[in-house]
Motif scaffolding. Structure first.
Motif, PDB file in Angstrom:
ATOM      1  N   VAL A 151       0.841  -1.204   0.000  1.00 13.69           N
ATOM      2  CA  VAL A 151       0.000   0.000   0.000  1.00 13.69           C
ATOM      3  C   VAL A 151       0.870   1.244   0.000  1.00 13.69           C
ATOM      4  O   VAL A 151       0.674   2.163  -0.804  1.00 13.69           O
ATOM      5  N   ASP A 152       1.849   1.292   0.900  1.00 15.67           N
ATOM      6  CA  ASP A 152       2.749   2.443   0.954  1.00 15.67           C
ATOM      7  C   ASP A 152       3.571   2.550  -0.332  1.00 15.67           C
ATOM      8  O   ASP A 152       3.817   3.656  -0.836  1.00 15.67           O
ATOM      9  N   ALA A 203       2.720   1.524  -3.366  1.00 18.46           N
ATOM     10  CA  ALA A 203       1.864   1.982  -4.460  1.00 18.46           C
ATOM     11  C   ALA A 203       1.593   3.481  -4.357  1.00 18.46           C
ATOM     12  O   ALA A 203       1.583   4.196  -5.367  1.00 18.46           O
ATOM     13  N   GLU A 204       1.399   3.965  -3.139  1.00 18.93           N
ATOM     14  CA  GLU A 204       1.136   5.388  -2.947  1.00 18.93           C
ATOM     15  C   GLU A 204       2.354   6.226  -3.349  1.00 18.93           C
ATOM     16  O   GLU A 204       2.228   7.237  -4.050  1.00 18.93           O
ATOM     17  N   THR A 205       3.529   5.805  -2.906  1.00 17.83           N
ATOM     18  CA  THR A 205       4.757   6.536  -3.237  1.00 17.83           C
ATOM     19  C   THR A 205       5.027   6.513  -4.736  1.00 17.83           C
ATOM     20  O   THR A 205       5.388   7.529  -5.339  1.00 17.83           O
ATOM     21  N   GLY A 258       2.844   6.119  -7.084  1.00 17.59           N
ATOM     22  CA  GLY A 258       1.840   6.952  -7.742  1.00 17.59           C
ATOM     23  C   GLY A 258       2.263   8.407  -7.771  1.00 17.59           C
ATOM     24  O   GLY A 258       2.084   9.109  -8.772  1.00 17.59           O
ATOM     25  N   ASP A 259       2.861   8.876  -6.666  1.00 14.78           N
ATOM     26  CA  ASP A 259       3.390  10.243  -6.617  1.00 14.78           C
ATOM     27  C   ASP A 259       4.495  10.416  -7.657  1.00 14.78           C
ATOM     28  O   ASP A 259       4.579  11.454  -8.327  1.00 14.78           O
ATOM     29  N   GLN A 287      -1.940  -4.304  -9.783  1.00 17.45           N
ATOM     30  CA  GLN A 287      -1.381  -4.769  -8.507  1.00 17.45           C
ATOM     31  C   GLN A 287      -0.491  -5.999  -8.693  1.00 17.45           C
ATOM     32  O   GLN A 287      -0.436  -6.879  -7.840  1.00 17.45           O
TER      33      GLN A 287
END
Length: 205
Positions: free
Chosen positions: A110-111, A113-115, A117-118, A172
């Protein structure tokens, strides 16, 4: 009402009674800017105009403001600043992607994917900055060479890898994502830096 261009007061007689702020800026660009310079900013009554308010401000009557300050700069200077920022962003995202790889190996998807994405959003911004900079410098990507390839080809290769990254992120498929980051990402960053450095060098000519 006063109109200044880079701090110099100009005769506002060119403005008709119903002239808008946009009319004033177009006049400055077409009649008062030397070749290679362009309007880059405007203040109305001493206030900077927020991006989301720019369209409304441009439509307002110029006479509704006591003072309009117009700022210009050279295309070369604008591109130089844009490419310096792009280079800095690329370095930061490269470091961020190294953190993503670690997060993936630790199962913190999750972390990760978020990073990532940024990072993708930053790469898109870099791509847009490169495209706009080439347009300002009137560089033809088909005719501008970087090594043995033209810019169209060089820019296209990283784009394909970025699409693979985006696809793996959306599906994913974190095993594929880790492989892309480990084996292909460094080449992507290297190519982007090469493009940015080339455009930067052309801006300073």
């Amino acid at each position: 009402m006063e109109v200044t261009v880079d701090g110099v007061l100009i005769d506002e007689a060119f403005l008709e009674e119903d002239a808008t702020v946009e009319t004033a800026l177009k006049h400055v660009q077409s009649e008062l800017c030397d070749e290679g310079r362009m309007v880059v900013g405007v203040q109305c009554n001493g206030d900077n105009i927020a991006p989301d308010a720019m369209a409304d401000t441009l439509c307002k009557p110029a006479a509704s403001f006591e003072r309009i300050e117009v700022f210009t700069d050279t295309r070369g200077a604008l591109v130089t600043r844009a490419m310096k920022e792009a280079s800095s962003c690329l370095t930061e995202t490269e470091e961020a992607c190294q953190r993503v790889a670690v997060l993936l190996t630790e199962g913190q998807t999750v972390d990760a994917a978020e990073t990532l994405g940024d990072c993708l959003r930053v790469w898109q911004q870099v791509h847009e900055a490169v495209a706009k900079s080439m347009e300002m410098l009137e560089l033809d990507p088909d005719q501008t060479m970087l090594g043995e390839s033209n810019l169209t080809t060089v820019i296209g290769a990283p784009k394909e890898v970025l699409l693979q990254i985006r696809g793996a992120l959306q599906s994913q498929d974190f095993v594929l994502l880790a492989d892309i980051l480990e084996y292909e990402f460094s080449e992507v960053t290297k190519r982007w830096h090469s493009v940015v450095e080339l455009i930067h060098s052309r801006a300073e000519v």
